[in-house]
Design a protein around this motif. Structure first.
Motif, PDB file in Angstrom:
ATOM      1  N   GLU A  46       0.818  -1.197   0.000  1.00 23.24           N
ATOM      2  CA  GLU A  46       0.000   0.000   0.000  1.00 23.24           C
ATOM      3  C   GLU A  46       0.858   1.255   0.000  1.00 23.24           C
ATOM      4  N   LEU A  47       0.278   2.310  -0.550  1.00 24.77           N
ATOM      5  CA  LEU A  47       0.956   3.596  -0.588  1.00 24.77           C
ATOM      6  C   LEU A  47       1.022   4.192   0.813  1.00 24.77           C
ATOM      7  N   VAL A  48       2.189   4.729   1.157  1.00 25.24           N
ATOM      8  CA  VAL A  48       2.344   5.442   2.421  1.00 25.24           C
ATOM      9  C   VAL A  48       2.418   6.942   2.153  1.00 25.24           C
ATOM     10  N   ALA A  49       3.339   7.341   1.272  1.00 24.63           N
ATOM     11  CA  ALA A  49       3.514   8.762   0.987  1.00 24.63           C
ATOM     12  C   ALA A  49       4.274   8.928  -0.320  1.00 24.63           C
ATOM     13  N   THR A  50       4.008  10.044  -0.992  1.00 26.03           N
ATOM     14  CA  THR A  50       4.738  10.380  -2.206  1.00 26.03           C
ATOM     15  C   THR A  50       5.134  11.856  -2.180  1.00 26.03           C
ATOM     16  N   ILE A  51       6.185  12.167  -2.937  1.00 28.58           N
ATOM     17  CA  ILE A  51       6.607  13.548  -3.101  1.00 28.58           C
ATOM     18  C   ILE A  51       7.002  13.737  -4.558  1.00 28.58           C
TER      19      ILE A  51
END
Length: 120
Positions: A46-51
């Motif tokens: 699962e996605l946690v965080a993106t920048i």
């Protein structure tokens, strides 16, 4: 091609903090987005965080207010600062680099993962 190497995982008590690092083998200046994903046993990644390359960030609801993603282009490194950790944050954390070549052609690069274990 981009090689990614994560570090900083480990065992921590609930309420504690960890900082994950993701070192890239080449400049991340042209990478459209860096991200952190996680996979717990028996669950999907699962996605946690993106920048993004412009610095815009996005977080999973479950980590908002506790985790912070950042990057240092000069060091070719992305980070994930994790505070107020909970046992449900236990997972293998993976770094991702997303590079868009054309609207229909893109590449995703992944690190080998680093284990984060939060004890209650």
């Amino acid at each position: 091609q981009v090689q990614l190497v994560e570090s900083g995982g480990g065992l921590v008590q609930a309420g504690g903090s960890l900082r994950l690092s993701c070192a890239a083998s080449r400049s991340i200046f042209s990478i459209n987005a860096m991200g952190w994903y996680r996979q717990a046993p028996g669950k999907q990644r699962e996605l946690v965080a993106t920048i993004t390359s412009g610095g815009s960030t996005n977080y999973a609801d479950s980590v908002k207010g506790r985790f912070t993603i950042s990057k240092d282009n000069a060091k070719n490194t992305a980070y994930l600062q994790m505070n107020s950790l909970k046992p449900e944050d236990t997972a293998v954390y993976y770094c991702n680099a997303h590079r868009i070549v054309t609207p229909t052609l893109f590449y995703d690069y992944w690190g080998q993962g680093t284990q984060v274990t939060v004890s209650s």
